[in-house]
Write a protein that holds these residues in place. Structure first.
Motif, PDB file in Angstrom:
ATOM      1  N   ASP A 117       0.833  -1.204   0.000  1.00  0.00           N
ATOM      2  CA  ASP A 117       0.000   0.000   0.000  1.00  0.00           C
ATOM      3  C   ASP A 117       0.868   1.255   0.000  1.00  0.00           C
ATOM      4  O   ASP A 117       0.859   2.034   0.966  1.00  0.00           O
ATOM      5  CB  ASP A 117      -0.936  -0.015   1.220  1.00  0.00           C
ATOM      6  N   TYR A 118       1.631   1.458  -1.072  1.00  0.00           N
ATOM      7  CA  TYR A 118       2.426   2.664  -1.250  1.00  0.00           C
ATOM      8  C   TYR A 118       1.675   3.633  -2.150  1.00  0.00           C
ATOM      9  O   TYR A 118       0.829   3.218  -2.960  1.00  0.00           O
ATOM     10  CB  TYR A 118       3.777   2.332  -1.896  1.00  0.00           C
ATOM     11  N   PRO A 119       1.986   4.917  -2.074  1.00  0.00           N
ATOM     12  CA  PRO A 119       1.342   5.891  -2.973  1.00  0.00           C
ATOM     13  C   PRO A 119       1.523   5.497  -4.430  1.00  0.00           C
ATOM     14  O   PRO A 119       2.564   4.988  -4.838  1.00  0.00           O
ATOM     15  CB  PRO A 119       2.064   7.201  -2.643  1.00  0.00           C
ATOM     16  N   ALA A 120       0.500   5.756  -5.217  1.00  0.00           N
ATOM     17  CA  ALA A 120       0.483   5.312  -6.612  1.00  0.00           C
ATOM     18  C   ALA A 120       1.582   5.941  -7.453  1.00  0.00           C
ATOM     19  O   ALA A 120       2.012   5.357  -8.459  1.00  0.00           O
ATOM     20  CB  ALA A 120      -0.874   5.613  -7.235  1.00  0.00           C
ATOM     21  N   ASP A 121       2.069   7.109  -7.068  1.00  0.00           N
ATOM     22  CA  ASP A 121       3.086   7.786  -7.885  1.00  0.00           C
ATOM     23  C   ASP A 121       4.502   7.357  -7.547  1.00  0.00           C
ATOM     24  O   ASP A 121       5.461   7.898  -8.113  1.00  0.00           O
ATOM     25  CB  ASP A 121       2.948   9.303  -7.762  1.00  0.00           C
ATOM     26  N   GLU A 122       4.680   6.379  -6.658  1.00  0.00           N
ATOM     27  CA  GLU A 122       6.014   5.920  -6.270  1.00  0.00           C
ATOM     28  C   GLU A 122       6.326   4.561  -6.893  1.00  0.00           C
ATOM     29  O   GLU A 122       5.482   3.666  -6.941  1.00  0.00           O
ATOM     30  CB  GLU A 122       6.127   5.815  -4.744  1.00  0.00           C
ATOM     31  N   GLU A 123       7.562   4.390  -7.341  1.00  0.00           N
ATOM     32  CA  GLU A 123       8.050   3.083  -7.780  1.00  0.00           C
ATOM     33  C   GLU A 123       8.392   2.232  -6.562  1.00  0.00           C
ATOM     34  O   GLU A 123       8.876   2.735  -5.549  1.00  0.00           O
ATOM     35  CB  GLU A 123       9.307   3.246  -8.634  1.00  0.00           C
ATOM     36  N   ILE A 124       8.138   0.948  -6.660  1.00  0.00           N
ATOM     37  CA  ILE A 124       8.649  -0.017  -5.683  1.00  0.00           C
ATOM     38  C   ILE A 124       9.737  -0.810  -6.388  1.00  0.00           C
ATOM     39  O   ILE A 124       9.476  -1.492  -7.383  1.00  0.00           O
ATOM     40  CB  ILE A 124       7.540  -0.946  -5.154  1.00  0.00           C
ATOM     41  N   PHE A 125      10.966  -0.694  -5.876  1.00  0.00           N
ATOM     42  CA  PHE A 125      12.105  -1.269  -6.588  1.00  0.00           C
ATOM     43  C   PHE A 125      12.044  -2.795  -6.532  1.00  0.00           C
ATOM     44  O   PHE A 125      11.435  -3.411  -5.650  1.00  0.00           O
ATOM     45  CB  PHE A 125      13.425  -0.773  -5.991  1.00  0.00           C
ATOM     46  N   LEU A 126      12.737  -3.429  -7.486  1.00  0.00           N
ATOM     47  CA  LEU A 126      12.772  -4.884  -7.603  1.00  0.00           C
ATOM     48  C   LEU A 126      13.361  -5.530  -6.347  1.00  0.00           C
ATOM     49  O   LEU A 126      14.354  -5.060  -5.799  1.00  0.00           O
ATOM     50  CB  LEU A 126      13.593  -5.270  -8.833  1.00  0.00           C
ATOM     51  N   HIS A 127      12.744  -6.624  -5.922  1.00  0.00           N
ATOM     52  CA  HIS A 127      13.173  -7.320  -4.707  1.00  0.00           C
ATOM     53  C   HIS A 127      12.598  -8.731  -4.713  1.00  0.00           C
ATOM     54  O   HIS A 127      11.692  -9.040  -5.484  1.00  0.00           O
ATOM     55  CB  HIS A 127      12.703  -6.573  -3.454  1.00  0.00           C
ATOM     56  N   ASN A 128      13.129  -9.577  -3.867  1.00  0.00           N
ATOM     57  CA  ASN A 128      12.602 -10.927  -3.672  1.00  0.00           C
ATOM     58  C   ASN A 128      11.900 -10.979  -2.326  1.00  0.00           C
ATOM     59  O   ASN A 128      12.470 -10.579  -1.309  1.00  0.00           O
ATOM     60  CB  ASN A 128      13.719 -11.968  -3.731  1.00  0.00           C
ATOM     61  N   ALA A 177      -2.850 -11.610  -8.415  1.00  0.00           N
ATOM     62  CA  ALA A 177      -4.088 -11.649  -9.193  1.00  0.00           C
ATOM     63  C   ALA A 177      -4.565 -10.227  -9.434  1.00  0.00           C
ATOM     64  O   ALA A 177      -4.641  -9.420  -8.497  1.00  0.00           O
ATOM     65  CB  ALA A 177      -5.164 -12.452  -8.465  1.00  0.00           C
ATOM     66  N   CYS A 178      -4.890  -9.911 -10.680  1.00  0.00           N
ATOM     67  CA  CYS A 178      -5.324  -8.566 -11.045  1.00  0.00           C
ATOM     68  C   CYS A 178      -6.815  -8.415 -10.787  1.00  0.00           C
ATOM     69  O   CYS A 178      -7.643  -9.037 -11.471  1.00  0.00           O
ATOM     70  CB  CYS A 178      -4.992  -8.278 -12.502  1.00  0.00           C
ATOM     71  N   LEU A 179      -7.154  -7.551  -9.817  1.00  0.00           N
ATOM     72  CA  LEU A 179      -8.547  -7.271  -9.490  1.00  0.00           C
ATOM     73  C   LEU A 179      -9.052  -6.017 -10.187  1.00  0.00           C
ATOM     74  O   LEU A 179     -10.262  -5.849 -10.358  1.00  0.00           O
ATOM     75  CB  LEU A 179      -8.701  -7.103  -7.971  1.00  0.00           C
ATOM     76  N   ALA A 180      -8.148  -5.123 -10.559  1.00  0.00           N
ATOM     77  CA  ALA A 180      -8.508  -3.914 -11.301  1.00  0.00           C
ATOM     78  C   ALA A 180      -7.285  -3.433 -12.050  1.00  0.00           C
ATOM     79  O   ALA A 180      -6.179  -3.431 -11.513  1.00  0.00           O
ATOM     80  CB  ALA A 180      -9.025  -2.820 -10.361  1.00  0.00           C
ATOM     81  N   GLU A 181      -7.462  -3.036 -13.298  1.00  0.00           N
ATOM     82  CA  GLU A 181      -6.349  -2.565 -14.122  1.00  0.00           C
ATOM     83  C   GLU A 181      -6.047  -1.100 -13.849  1.00  0.00           C
ATOM     84  O   GLU A 181      -6.931  -0.324 -13.474  1.00  0.00           O
ATOM     85  CB  GLU A 181      -6.706  -2.722 -15.606  1.00  0.00           C
ATOM     86  N   ALA A 182      -4.798  -0.731 -14.050  1.00  0.00           N
ATOM     87  CA  ALA A 182      -4.411   0.677 -14.010  1.00  0.00           C
ATOM     88  C   ALA A 182      -4.838   1.359 -15.300  1.00  0.00           C
ATOM     89  O   ALA A 182      -5.077   0.707 -16.323  1.00  0.00           O
ATOM     90  CB  ALA A 182      -2.905   0.805 -13.837  1.00  0.00           C
ATOM     91  N   HIS A 183      -4.908   2.675 -15.264  1.00  0.00           N
ATOM     92  CA  HIS A 183      -5.113   3.437 -16.492  1.00  0.00           C
ATOM     93  C   HIS A 183      -3.799   3.574 -17.256  1.00  0.00           C
ATOM     94  O   HIS A 183      -3.769   3.462 -18.484  1.00  0.00           O
ATOM     95  CB  HIS A 183      -5.685   4.822 -16.177  1.00  0.00           C
ATOM     96  N   ARG A 235       7.153  -2.733  -8.656  1.00  0.00           N
ATOM     97  CA  ARG A 235       5.903  -2.101  -9.092  1.00  0.00           C
ATOM     98  C   ARG A 235       6.196  -0.759  -9.727  1.00  0.00           C
ATOM     99  O   ARG A 235       6.935   0.056  -9.171  1.00  0.00           O
ATOM    100  CB  ARG A 235       4.942  -1.891  -7.914  1.00  0.00           C
ATOM    101  N   GLU A 236       5.636  -0.553 -10.911  1.00  0.00           N
ATOM    102  CA  GLU A 236       5.723   0.753 -11.541  1.00  0.00           C
ATOM    103  C   GLU A 236       4.753   1.728 -10.873  1.00  0.00           C
ATOM    104  O   GLU A 236       3.725   1.311 -10.323  1.00  0.00           O
ATOM    105  CB  GLU A 236       5.352   0.648 -13.023  1.00  0.00           C
ATOM    106  N   PRO A 237       5.033   3.032 -10.945  1.00  0.00           N
ATOM    107  CA  PRO A 237       3.996   4.002 -10.584  1.00  0.00           C
ATOM    108  C   PRO A 237       2.791   3.806 -11.506  1.00  0.00           C
ATOM    109  O   PRO A 237       2.905   3.205 -12.580  1.00  0.00           O
ATOM    110  CB  PRO A 237       4.671   5.353 -10.836  1.00  0.00           C
ATOM    111  N   PHE A 238       1.638   4.326 -11.111  1.00  0.00           N
ATOM    112  CA  PHE A 238       0.455   4.116 -11.940  1.00  0.00           C
ATOM    113  C   PHE A 238      -0.589   5.194 -11.685  1.00  0.00           C
ATOM    114  O   PHE A 238      -0.526   5.931 -10.698  1.00  0.00           O
ATOM    115  CB  PHE A 238      -0.160   2.735 -11.674  1.00  0.00           C
ATOM    116  N   THR A 239      -1.532   5.263 -12.605  1.00  0.00           N
ATOM    117  CA  THR A 239      -2.743   6.040 -12.401  1.00  0.00           C
ATOM    118  C   THR A 239      -3.928   5.105 -12.573  1.00  0.00           C
ATOM    119  O   THR A 239      -3.833   4.073 -13.243  1.00  0.00           O
ATOM    120  CB  THR A 239      -2.860   7.200 -13.407  1.00  0.00           C
ATOM    121  N   GLY A 240      -5.047   5.469 -11.956  1.00  0.00           N
ATOM    122  CA  GLY A 240      -6.239   4.650 -12.086  1.00  0.00           C
ATOM    123  C   GLY A 240      -6.440   3.713 -10.916  1.00  0.00           C
ATOM    124  O   GLY A 240      -5.731   3.782  -9.900  1.00  0.00           O
TER     125      GLY A 240
END
Length: 317
Positions: A91-102, A117-123, A297-302
């Motif tokens: 649950d990070y802000p949508a405009d922030e990247e989450i860097f690659l990790h294991n 599982a994708c419950l809703a797509e980003a714009h 995780r990439e940043p996103f809108t939607g």
């Protein structure tokens, strides 16, 4: 089922399985082939099936892994429980990247298999990029690898009462004795702060051997937890509030030595060079070998919403 290697996932992390009908029925009918694909490629994207949403992910885990989902323990990021042991993605802000990790590679044990599982797509954007950590290992300067293999890596976490994830949430208890017992069992050093906060320190390995393939993999949180991997304005802001030893998370060589910024730059570049991405579609299920592929995780809108679950505990060295 239809398997493609030139679909939304490209490169070595490439198995995309398309079909229709309930995803759990498909897994039950093709479990052996799907497990082989996961071992070969490191990730399997199931597309076009009826996934059953968040509630269906529990059954997907049980069919694919043959066991129940794991509880998210020793938390390092905010998540919300959707149902049972199925959680929201971080649950990070949508405009922030989450860097690659294991997932949980800073712990004494971790899940070997991850489910998304994708419950809703980003714009826009919002992908869950993947990086082949065999390639990360192979691409690094041998001298850099050797230093980490020789010295290990150390993670220091500071739980401040009014900042970040509280230790009570991380350890799912407010009982200090239970926290101390857990930490002893998991190889964590504990220091209770005068203000009621907590500092934990753990010495971990940077390189592991995959328990199935025998590949050497770069499996650790040394890059993700390092203060310089945060967005510059975030890292600088934290350093204005805390001295480095009191940062919410930071990493060092295993003997406590500072990791040079140039080393962190090389590590981040290696992850990005080994990464691939795809755009989520509603109903997609992604199964990831956690000791083969890092994720972010990439940043996103939607309205992007991804459910996650973990299975198959491992402590492979």
């Amino acid at each position: 089922m239809t398997i493609t290697e030139t679909g939304p996932l490209r490169g070595s992390l490439a198995a995309c399985v398309t079909g229709s009908g309930p995803v759990r029925a498909h897994i039950d009918a093709h479990r052996r082939e799907l497990r082989e694909l996961l071992t070969e490629h490191g990730a399997v994207l199931l597309r076009g099936f009826d996934s059953g949403g968040a509630e269906g992910l529990d059954g997907t885990v049980r069919s694919f892994s043959g066991s129940a989902p794991l509880t998210y323990a020793e938390r390092s990021s905010p998540r919300s429980t959707i149902t049972g042991q199925v959680y929201t993605s971080t649950d990070y802000p949508a405009d922030e990247e989450i860097f690659l990790h294991n997932e949980n590679s800073y712990q004494a044990a971790w899940p070997l298999t991850l489910y998304f599982a994708c419950l809703a797509e980003a714009h826009t954007e919002g992908a869950t990029p993947l990086a082949d950590i065999r390639e990360v290992y192979r691409s690094l300067d041998p001298a850099l690898r050797e230093e980490f293999e020789r010295r290990g890596w150390r993670v220091v976490r500071n739980f401040h009462g009014d900042f970040g994830v509280p230790w009570q949430e991380t350890f799912s208890t407010s009982d200090r004795d239970r926290v101390a017992a857990y930490c002893r069992d998991k190889g964590l050093q504990v220091h209770w702060r005068p203000d009621g906060g907590l500092r934990t320190t753990a010495l971990r390995q940077a390189v592991h051997t995959h328990p199935v393939t025998g590949d050497r993999v770069w499996f650790n949180h040394a890059t993700f937890f390092h203060v310089t991997s945060l967005a510059p304005e975030v890292g600088e802001g934290l350093r204005e509030i805390f001295p480095d030893e009191d940062l919410p998370t930071n990493t060092y060589y295993g003997d406590g030595g500072v990791i040079p910024d140039s080393v962190m730059d090389e590590l981040r570049a290696a992850y990005r060079a080994a990464s691939t991405r795809f755009d989520w579609r509603l109903g997609d299920v992604l199964v990831v070998d956690n000791m083969r592929a890092a994720h972010g995780r990439e940043p996103f809108t939607g309205p992007r919403r991804i459910a996650v679950a973990m299975a198959e505990p491992s402590d492979a060295r």
